[in-house]
Design an enzyme around this catalytic site. Structure first.
Site, short mmCIF file in Angstrom:
data_model
loop_
_atom_site.label_atom_id
_atom_site.label_comp_id
_atom_site.label_asym_id
_atom_site.label_seq_id
_atom_site.Cartn_x
_atom_site.Cartn_y
_atom_site.Cartn_z
N TYR A 17 43.59 -27.93 118.71
CA TYR A 17 42.50 -28.90 118.50
C TYR A 17 42.38 -29.86 119.68
O TYR A 17 42.39 -31.08 119.51
CB TYR A 17 42.71 -29.64 117.17
CG TYR A 17 43.08 -28.68 116.07
CD1 TYR A 17 42.14 -27.76 115.60
CD2 TYR A 17 44.36 -28.63 115.54
CE1 TYR A 17 42.48 -26.82 114.63
CE2 TYR A 17 44.70 -27.70 114.57
CZ TYR A 17 43.75 -26.81 114.13
OH TYR A 17 44.10 -25.88 113.18
N TYR A 145 42.37 -26.58 103.08
CA TYR A 145 42.50 -26.01 104.43
C TYR A 145 43.22 -24.67 104.30
O TYR A 145 44.28 -24.58 103.65
CB TYR A 145 43.30 -26.94 105.35
CG TYR A 145 43.53 -26.32 106.71
CD1 TYR A 145 42.51 -26.26 107.65
CD2 TYR A 145 44.76 -25.75 107.03
CE1 TYR A 145 42.70 -25.65 108.87
CE2 TYR A 145 44.97 -25.15 108.27
CZ TYR A 145 43.94 -25.10 109.19
OH TYR A 145 44.12 -24.49 110.40
N ASP A 240 47.17 -20.17 98.03
CA ASP A 240 47.62 -20.28 99.42
C ASP A 240 48.83 -21.22 99.45
O ASP A 240 48.68 -22.44 99.32
CB ASP A 240 46.45 -20.83 100.26
CG ASP A 240 46.85 -21.10 101.71
OD1 ASP A 240 48.05 -21.05 102.01
OD2 ASP A 240 45.95 -21.37 102.52
N LYS A 269 54.42 -19.74 107.59
CA LYS A 269 55.14 -20.91 108.08
C LYS A 269 56.66 -20.84 107.84
O LYS A 269 57.36 -20.23 108.62
CB LYS A 269 54.55 -22.17 107.44
CG LYS A 269 53.16 -22.52 107.98
CD LYS A 269 52.71 -23.87 107.50
CE LYS A 269 51.30 -24.21 107.92
NZ LYS A 269 51.16 -24.78 109.24
C1 LIG Z 1 47.60 -24.13 103.48
C2 LIG Z 1 47.46 -23.44 104.81
N1 LIG Z 1 46.87 -22.23 104.86
C3 LIG Z 1 46.73 -21.55 106.01
C4 LIG Z 1 47.18 -22.09 107.21
C5 LIG Z 1 47.01 -21.32 108.48
O1 LIG Z 1 48.21 -20.82 108.93
P1 LIG Z 1 48.39 -20.39 110.49
O2 LIG Z 1 48.28 -21.64 111.28
O3 LIG Z 1 49.74 -19.75 110.54
O4 LIG Z 1 47.29 -19.42 110.77
C6 LIG Z 1 47.78 -23.34 107.21
C7 LIG Z 1 48.24 -23.97 108.47
O5 LIG Z 1 48.40 -25.14 108.60
C8 LIG Z 1 47.93 -24.04 105.98
O6 LIG Z 1 48.50 -25.26 105.92
#
Ligand SMILES: Cc1ncc(COP(=O)(O)O)c(C=O)c1O
Length: 419
Positions: A17, A145, A240, A269
């Site tokens: 970003y 997100y 997610d 992660k």
């Molecule tokens: C809840 C959530 N989903 C998806 C992602 C995307 O993961 P990546 O950055 O490994 O593509 C993130 C990343 O911060 C996240 O916090």
């Protein structure tokens, strides 16, 4: 402190970003160990971010290092098309086990965003395969997100999300208002489903804690209602847990606090203890077999680095650390210390809210912070905290000690009170 920056980096390398037209200074890290990040000049910073939720064991952990070294001598990578290997098999077994065997079909991908793309493909393919092709939209809640790739951007918060610039180009999905802390606002969600269920393939949410979309907390009662209504209208539930997974909210996965099971779960992660990029989309037999009327059940996705053996090996070691080390007590202790330490921030005029969930402490300010000025302040206090917007938040490695956590919180209080 000037030797902690790099002019070449600034002129030529995009950071997350960031802008090439007005690049920011990025602190140069020479090594990391335990909960400490070391700047070029040797200054040790206490890490409050776990490298964006992932480094739950801190850095340079001997057991995780060894897992990679041992695997490296066997093979760093092989393609996953037509081939398989023990690290992937063990990791699938581990993931099935820690999901109480309720989710037992595993797709490995290479980043969180991609695992969500895969989840969306699964859900769409499932509905087409069930002869419901008109169910091709998603429903989510505001303030979410889910990543940065194009399909996934379309379910990030439409206004506050980082992707509002592309609103006109992205597919249109349904957005319900954000649930409140107590889980209110379900009525609006329900209304959208009642009106549009024949067009909705799946609901996608971050359970209990919405991360980068605003660090919002909500009650498990909301999720239970979501699960029930999804069942009623044949809508899949995608959770997610890329940020919340692997103990961060107090249980292995946040959904396990809610007495529900998703149809599709995304993890990433902390899956590898923050060592390597790896993610997984995990689903039930019902969904996996339910794809079969389209393309004979073939899911058309296959990243080059799918199930990378080094990443799978370190993921297996990190899951073993979680299971062997009573992570729940560690997270609970961090949670209590964060509550005690951050409570006093609530009294500051600059602060509008303090929220704690598991090993996550969130301070919402009245005004947006200026990163360019506040970031060096944190470094001066020898802590690594990376605020965004109005949020100053920490989710430290689980191995952090009380005196280190005290220092983190102390720095937050001092810096915020001078804003
Ligand atoms: C809840 C959530 N989903 C998806 C992602 C995307 O993961 P990546 O950055 O490994 O593509 C993130 C990343 O911060 C996240 O916090």
């Amino acid at each position: 402190m000037s030797n902690n920056f790099d002019e070449f980096d600034k002129q030529h390398i995009w950071h997350p970003y960031s802008s090439m037209s007005s690049p920011a200074d990025n602190f140069k890290i020479s090594r990391a160990d335990g909960v400490y990040l070391f700047l070029e000049d040797g200054t040790a910073l206490i890490d409050g971010m776990s490298s964006w939720w992932s480094a739950i064991w801190g850095y340079n952990h001997p057991i995780l290092n060894l897992a990679i070294k041992k695997q490296l001598d066997k093979m760093a990578h092989v393609m996953f098309g037509g081939l398989t290997h023990q690290p992937a098999i063990d990791l699938a077994k581990n993931l099935i086990e820690i999901n109480d065997k309720k989710l037992n079909k595993v797709f490995f991908a290479d980043s969180g965003s991609v695992s969500v793309e895969v989840a969306i493909k699964m859900a769409m393919q499932y509905q087409i395969s069930q002869d419901k092709p008109s169910k091709n939209k998603l429903l989510t809640i505001k303030g979410g997100y889910h990543g940065d790739t194009f399909g996934v951007m379309a379910v990030c918060d439409p206004i506050n999300g980082m992707h509002n610039l592309f609103t006109g180009i992205l597919p249109k999905h349904y957005f319900a208002p954000r649930p409140t802390k107590n889980g209110d606002n379900f009525v609006e969600f329900e209304k959208i489903i009642i009106k549009n269920h024949h067009k909705i393939a799946a609901v996608i949410l971050e359970p209990l804690l919405q991360g980068t979309g605003g660090m919002w907390l909500y009650d498990k009662s909301y999720l239970k209602s979501v699960r029930n209504i999804c069942d009623e209208y044949n809508i899949l539930l995608i959770l997610d847990e890329i940020a919340t997974g692997f103990g961060r909210t107090g249980s292995m996965f946040a959904y396990q606090q809610c007495d529900i099971v998703p149809d599709i779960l995304c993890v990433g992660k902390a899956l590898t203890g923050g060592y390597m990029t790896l993610s997984a989309t995990i689903t039930t037999e019902k969904i996996a077999y339910g794809l079969k009327n389209l393309n004979n059940g073939v899911l058309n996705h296959g990243p080059t680095f799918m199930a990378n053996p080094l990443a799978c090996s370190v993921a297996n070691a990190s899951i073993k650390l979680l299971l062997d080390n009573d992570y729940q007590t560690k997270v609970q202790n961090i949670s209590e210390l964060l509550s005690q330490n951050l409570k006093k921030c609530q009294k500051l005029n600059q602060v509008s809210d303090v929220r704690i969930k598991g090993a996550v402490g969130i301070i919402e300010l009245q005004q947006k912070v200026d990163l360019k000025t506040i970031q060096p302040e944190f470094v001066k206090h020898k802590v690594w905290i990376r605020p965004f917007g109005k949020l100053v938040y920490v989710m430290p490695p689980y191995i952090i000690k009380q005196h280190e956590l005290d220092k983190l919180c102390d720095a937050i209080y001092k810096i915020i009170s001078k804003l």
